[in-house]
Design a protein around this motif. Structure first.
Motif, PDB file in Angstrom:
ATOM      1  N   GLU A 164      -5.985 -25.606-121.279  1.00 12.05           N
ATOM      2  CA  GLU A 164      -5.932 -25.435-122.729  1.00 12.05           C
ATOM      3  C   GLU A 164      -5.089 -24.212-123.072  1.00 12.05           C
ATOM      4  O   GLU A 164      -5.130 -23.187-122.371  1.00 12.05           O
ATOM      5  N   GLY A 168      -5.685 -22.639-128.519  1.00  8.77           N
ATOM      6  CA  GLY A 168      -6.589 -23.779-128.641  1.00  8.77           C
ATOM      7  C   GLY A 168      -6.044 -24.957-129.420  1.00  8.77           C
ATOM      8  O   GLY A 168      -6.802 -25.851-129.808  1.00  8.77           O
ATOM      9  N   VAL A 171      -3.287 -28.945-125.272  1.00 12.65           N
ATOM     10  CA  VAL A 171      -3.980 -29.119-124.004  1.00 12.65           C
ATOM     11  C   VAL A 171      -3.093 -29.949-123.086  1.00 12.65           C
ATOM     12  O   VAL A 171      -2.374 -30.854-123.536  1.00 12.65           O
ATOM     13  N   TYR A 255      -7.099 -30.906-131.335  1.00 11.88           N
ATOM     14  CA  TYR A 255      -5.887 -30.532-130.611  1.00 11.88           C
ATOM     15  C   TYR A 255      -4.683 -31.188-131.296  1.00 11.88           C
ATOM     16  O   TYR A 255      -4.663 -32.394-131.566  1.00 11.88           O
TER      17      TYR A 255
END
Length: 265
Positions: A164, A168, A171, A255
């Motif tokens: 990751e 954040g 990923v 994500y």
């Protein structure tokens, strides 16, 4: 012919007139029954068997009684008062199979990303050199239908395969390359199209039948389907479908960028 005035003898042209004594005698006698000419409507019936009597009437009674019995039996069966009739020569099927035995349980973590359906025609011939085909020859034309799955085994994901980003928002996932599963031959859609056997082969079946004689064509069909699945691009389709699945899944978790990398097997 003229009749003389003095002659009282009756002739054919002038019969004699009845006298009083003659009339009295006729009136005292019993009247004779009137007879009708044969063929007239009032003629008495001829002697013999009357219609509707004798064997004909007995046959009608028998047929009537049989029809009545059938109607009564059908009515009783329909009303449920009599058990249903069963054919004593009806075909019966007896299942003497043994209970299913569980040998093992295997936990799976596969994601089936694609499946290919294939059909192959196997033309297998077995003969002997210098022997005529009509004596010793086996040729089978088999149409095989089967399917192959392409999956990604998530159980083989190594430690550190998911990375990751610091913020954040992105990923990166490293996955094992998709694999092809075993070929599943569909016996309901597979069939023997044609079969040719020599005289000695058919004679041998009379004394010793081989229940596994078709196993060879089954094996060849599975091998051909497996080879076709490798060349069909089924693995590339599985990679694309797995990537789309993970992008949708991780995108719903927040994500913004998902990178999927497949490791060489």
């Amino acid at each position: 012919m003229a009749r003389d005035g003095d002659s009282t003898e009756p002739t054919r042209e002038f019969p004699g007139y009845p006298t009083g004594d003659t009339l009295k005698t006729r009136s005292d006698a019993a009247p004779e029954p009137a007879t009708a000419p044969p063929g007239s409507a009032t003629a008495p019936p001829e002697t013999g068997a009357r219609p509707g009597s004798g064997p004909a009437r007995g046959l009608l009674w028998v047929l009537g009684a049989a029809a009545l019995a059938v109607v009564v039996l059908l009515g009783v069966q329909t009303s449920g008062l009599w058990p249903s009739f069963r054919n004593p020569f009806a075909e019966q099927q007896t299942d003497r199979s043994q209970p299913t035995l569980l040998k093992s349980i295997q936990d799976l973590s596969r994601y089936v990303a694609a499946e290919g359906n294939f059909q192959v025609v196997v033309d297998l011939q077995t003969d002997r050199k210098y022997v005529p085909e009509f004596l010793l020859n086996e040729r089978t034309l088999f149409v095989g239908a089967g399917s192959v799955e392409a999956y990604v085994d998530f159980a083989k994901i190594s430690e550190g395969a998911v990375v990751e980003s610091a913020d954040g928002k992105s990923v990166e996932i490293k996955l094992p390359a998709p694999q092809l599963g075993e070929t599943n031959l569909d016996l309901e859609k597979s069939y023997v199209f044609a079969e040719k056997r020599g005289l000695l082969n058919r004679l041998g079946d009379v004394f010793a039948s081989d229940p596994n004689r078709q196993q060879e064509v089954y094996r060849l069909a599975e091998e051909r389907i497996t080879a076709a699945a490798r060349d069909s691009g089924l693995g590339a389709r599985a990679e694309e479908n797995t990537r789309k699945m993970l992008e949708g899944l991780l995108g719903s978790l927040g994500y913004e960028e998902v990178t999927v990398t497949y490791l060489a097997p």
